[in-house]
Write a protein that holds these residues in place. Structure first.
Motif, PDB file in Angstrom:
ATOM      1  N   SER A  89      -5.203  -0.310  -2.484  1.00  0.00           N
ATOM      2  CA  SER A  89      -3.743  -0.294  -2.555  1.00  0.00           C
ATOM      3  C   SER A  89      -3.246   0.556  -3.722  1.00  0.00           C
ATOM      4  O   SER A  89      -2.197   1.181  -3.625  1.00  0.00           O
ATOM      5  N   ASP A  90      -3.988   0.597  -4.827  1.00  0.00           N
ATOM      6  CA  ASP A  90      -3.610   1.427  -5.974  1.00  0.00           C
ATOM      7  C   ASP A  90      -4.760   1.446  -6.980  1.00  0.00           C
ATOM      8  O   ASP A  90      -4.778   0.671  -7.937  1.00  0.00           O
ATOM      9  N   PRO A  91      -5.751   2.322  -6.750  1.00  0.00           N
ATOM     10  CA  PRO A  91      -6.955   2.342  -7.593  1.00  0.00           C
ATOM     11  C   PRO A  91      -6.670   2.475  -9.087  1.00  0.00           C
ATOM     12  O   PRO A  91      -7.240   1.751  -9.897  1.00  0.00           O
ATOM     13  N   SER A  92      -5.777   3.371  -9.461  1.00  0.00           N
ATOM     14  CA  SER A  92      -5.549   3.599 -10.890  1.00  0.00           C
ATOM     15  C   SER A  92      -4.750   2.478 -11.545  1.00  0.00           C
ATOM     16  O   SER A  92      -4.815   2.304 -12.761  1.00  0.00           O
ATOM     17  N   LYS A  93      -4.037   1.723 -10.770  1.00  0.00           N
ATOM     18  CA  LYS A  93      -3.340   0.554 -11.323  1.00  0.00           C
ATOM     19  C   LYS A  93      -4.335  -0.580 -11.565  1.00  0.00           C
ATOM     20  O   LYS A  93      -4.284  -1.258 -12.591  1.00  0.00           O
ATOM     21  N   LEU A  94      -5.251  -0.788 -10.615  1.00  0.00           N
ATOM     22  CA  LEU A  94      -6.250  -1.843 -10.767  1.00  0.00           C
ATOM     23  C   LEU A  94      -7.230  -1.511 -11.883  1.00  0.00           C
ATOM     24  O   LEU A  94      -7.561  -2.370 -12.700  1.00  0.00           O
TER      25      LEU A  94
END
Length: 120
Positions: A89-94
């Protein structure tokens, strides 16, 4: 008897849905993932995603993972369906600092991609 028929119908339908989901997941994998990943061997940009579901994060030998993913992998975290869903869903956020630029915004698309990966 009627209940058994209904349950049998639900089981058949759910199996068919899983097959459909995996088939659409293959198309979505090609669209979102295949430029960097393969399901058989690494193409040099991203690690192979063969048997990724259940595998420890950052564990493909010889691949230069980002420090963010190496740190998570060192803790023993594994790629289960829920973790893959959050990551996609959002690799760089996780995991800030990860080098994976692609995200998949629609939950149904992530679900189909994960179903495809489970089938590999």
């Amino acid at each position: 008897m009627r209940t058994a028929l209904i349950l049998t119908g639900l089981l058949v339908a759910s199996g068919t849905h899983a097959q459909t989901s995996a088939a659409s997941g293959e198309d979505l994998f090609e669209r979102y993932c295949a430029s960097c990943h393969e399901v058989t061997a690494s193409n040099g940009q991203g690690p192979s995603l063969e048997r990724v579901v259940g595998r420890q994060v950052a564990s493909v030998a010889g691949f230069a993972y980002s420090p963010a993913l190496r740190a998570v992998g060192a803790k023993g975290l594994r790629w289960d369906a829920a973790h893959l869903d959050r990551f996609l869903s959002d690799p760089s956020k996780l995991y800030p600092g990860t080098t994976m630029p692609q995200s998949v915004s629609k939950p149904e698309n992530r679900k189909a991609i994960i179903a495809y990966l489970k089938a590999q």
